[in-house]
Structure formats: C-alpha cells, structure tokens
Design a protein around this motif. Structure first.
Motif, PDB file in Angstrom:
ATOM      1  N   TRP A  85      43.516  36.256  52.635  1.00 28.54           N
ATOM      2  CA  TRP A  85      42.791  35.454  51.639  1.00 28.54           C
ATOM      3  C   TRP A  85      41.650  36.256  51.016  1.00 28.54           C
ATOM      4  O   TRP A  85      41.522  36.318  49.794  1.00 28.54           O
ATOM      5  N   PHE A  86      40.818  36.880  51.872  1.00 27.85           N
ATOM      6  CA  PHE A  86      39.702  37.693  51.366  1.00 27.85           C
ATOM      7  C   PHE A  86      40.219  38.871  50.536  1.00 27.85           C
ATOM      8  O   PHE A  86      39.709  39.152  49.453  1.00 27.85           O
ATOM      9  N   GLY A  87      41.221  39.559  51.058  1.00 18.18           N
ATOM     10  CA  GLY A  87      41.758  40.729  50.370  1.00 18.18           C
ATOM     11  C   GLY A  87      42.330  40.390  49.006  1.00 18.18           C
ATOM     12  O   GLY A  87      42.032  41.059  48.007  1.00 18.18           O
ATOM     13  N   GLN A  88      43.132  39.325  48.948  1.00 17.31           N
ATOM     14  CA  GLN A  88      43.726  38.924  47.680  1.00 17.31           C
ATOM     15  C   GLN A  88      42.676  38.408  46.698  1.00 17.31           C
ATOM     16  O   GLN A  88      42.762  38.668  45.502  1.00 17.31           O
ATOM     17  N   SER A  89      41.691  37.682  47.203  1.00 20.10           N
ATOM     18  CA  SER A  89      40.626  37.162  46.334  1.00 20.10           C
ATOM     19  C   SER A  89      39.843  38.300  45.694  1.00 20.10           C
ATOM     20  O   SER A  89      39.536  38.275  44.495  1.00 20.10           O
ATOM     21  N   GLN A  90      39.525  39.306  46.485  1.00 20.05           N
ATOM     22  CA  GLN A  90      38.790  40.455  45.947  1.00 20.05           C
ATOM     23  C   GLN A  90      39.635  41.228  44.941  1.00 20.05           C
ATOM     24  O   GLN A  90      39.133  41.666  43.902  1.00 20.05           O
ATOM     25  N   ALA A  91      40.910  41.390  45.245  1.00 23.18           N
ATOM     26  CA  ALA A  91      41.805  42.091  44.316  1.00 23.18           C
ATOM     27  C   ALA A  91      41.934  41.319  43.009  1.00 23.18           C
ATOM     28  O   ALA A  91      41.908  41.906  41.919  1.00 23.18           O
ATOM     29  N   ASN A  92      42.058  39.988  43.095  1.00 25.50           N
ATOM     30  CA  ASN A  92      42.179  39.166  41.890  1.00 25.50           C
ATOM     31  C   ASN A  92      40.905  39.206  41.049  1.00 25.50           C
ATOM     32  O   ASN A  92      40.970  39.259  39.821  1.00 25.50           O
ATOM     33  N   LEU A  93      39.751  39.179  41.711  1.00 21.46           N
ATOM     34  CA  LEU A  93      38.476  39.281  40.997  1.00 21.46           C
ATOM     35  C   LEU A  93      38.371  40.633  40.303  1.00 21.46           C
ATOM     36  O   LEU A  93      37.992  40.725  39.130  1.00 21.46           O
ATOM     37  N   ALA A  94      38.728  41.692  41.009  1.00 18.68           N
ATOM     38  CA  ALA A  94      38.666  43.038  40.439  1.00 18.68           C
ATOM     39  C   ALA A  94      39.619  43.181  39.259  1.00 18.68           C
ATOM     40  O   ALA A  94      39.296  43.866  38.275  1.00 18.68           O
ATOM     41  N   ASP A  95      40.786  42.528  39.323  1.00 18.14           N
ATOM     42  CA  ASP A  95      41.746  42.580  38.212  1.00 18.14           C
ATOM     43  C   ASP A  95      41.128  42.059  36.913  1.00 18.14           C
ATOM     44  O   ASP A  95      41.328  42.630  35.846  1.00 18.14           O
TER      45      ASP A  95
END
Length: 197
Positions: free
Chosen positions: A10-20
């Motif tokens: 969850w944390f990893g995907q959330s950070q990746a989505n924000l960075a995108d």
C-alpha cells in the motif's frame, strides 16, 4: 507478516502513484517553459494512455512467467531508471515523450500485478476492504497530487519536483522489496487467475 506486507504494498504503490503525477506536473512545466504550445502539451496524456494500453498486452505473459513481487519491483526499478535520464542531459521534446512513454509502459504493469498480489497478502474476508482502500487511496492521490504539484512548482521549480518524484520512486522500491509472499502458492494462484481471466 501478511499485515505488514500488505501495508508495504500500500505504501509503496501510493508513493509510486504520487510520484507519477508529480513528475508529469514537473514535465508539463518544463515543456511549457521551452515551448508554450498547448498542442505539444496535449501529447503527454496521449503518450501515457497509448503506452499503458500497449503495456496491457504484455502483463498476462509476465504474470504467467514471473512472480508478482518480482514484476512489481522490476517495473518500479525501470521507471526510476528512466526518470533519472531527465537529470543526465538536456532533452528534446521527442526524448521527453519517449521517456514518458517508457515510464507509462512500465507503470501499466503495476495495477494488474498489485491486484494479483492482494489475495496472497490478506485473508479472504478482508480482501474487499483492502481492495477498496487501495482504490480510494489511488483516487485521492489523483485528485490531490495535481494541486500539490502546482503548489510545489511555485515554491521550488520543476527540477526540485523531479527530484522529489525520483525520491518517492526510490522509496517505493524499498517498500515493495520488503513484501513477503509464499512463492509457490503465489505462482500457482497467478496461473489459475490468468486462465480464469
């Protein structure tokens, strides 16, 4: 261990989505400074959509051959590597769009792979709750990240925002790498899920 792993995902995907989103805001700012043509700026969403569409044809073959965690980590590593090219040299419009296409192509693997991982990380009765949490978080990020990116562009500049995106991408790799899944059962269920799909 399961609860921690789903949180890491969850944390990893959330950070990746924000960075995108943040790197796209930075890129639009850079392109607008170079050439203020709205037609050229409209190439960015078109490129992203096309690359993700093409990526969707590759995902079933990847899921059939490799473990979900490995696909997720490799896709994030590839996205981070491509993003780092923005810091290496001054890019033309074509080069930038090529990098955007590559990042979107690798990002297209994330959602289906995340969906295939989730049943291995949570109990069946909690699966609906976690699916909802992932979807709500993703939508909130999509809504909030553009205004946040605009505010950060004013406070910093496009390069600072690119560095923030790079840092978030890198941190998401760390979280995704710490996910623990039973490799044998994961592989079996992935193949069954692909055949059912």
């Amino acid at each position: 261990m399961k609860n921690r792993s789903v949180l890491f995902l969850w944390f990893g995907q959330s950070q990746a989505n924000l960075a995108d989103v943040l790197y796209i805001v930075a890129l639009i700012s850079l392109l607008y400074a170079q050439n203020s043509s709205p037609v050229l700026l409209s190439c960015i969403p078109f490129t992203i959509t096309t690359a993700k569409f093409l990526s969707s044809f590759i995902v079933p073959f990847l899921i059939d051959r490799y473990r979900a965690k490995r696909i997720l980590v490799v896709s994030q590593l590839l996205k981070t590597s491509v993003l780092s090219m923005f810091f290496l040299w001054h890019m033309s419009l074509i080069s930038m769009l090529y990098c955007v296409a590559l990042i979107a192509f690798f990002d297209g693997w994330a959602a289906p792979v995340q969906s295939s991982m989730l049943p291995h990380l949570v109990d069946k009765e909690k699966l609906l709750k976690w699916n909802s949490m992932f979807n709500v978080t993703d939508q909130l990020i999509q809504i909030a990240a553009y205004p946040l990116g605009s505010f950060l562009i004013i406070s910093w500049d496009a390069t600072g925002l690119l560095w923030l995106s790079f840092s978030l991408f890198s941190l998401s790799i760390v979280f995704m790498q710490t996910i623990r899944i039973n490799a044998h059962s994961s592989k079996m269920k992935q193949k069954q899920g692909l055949k059912e799909g």
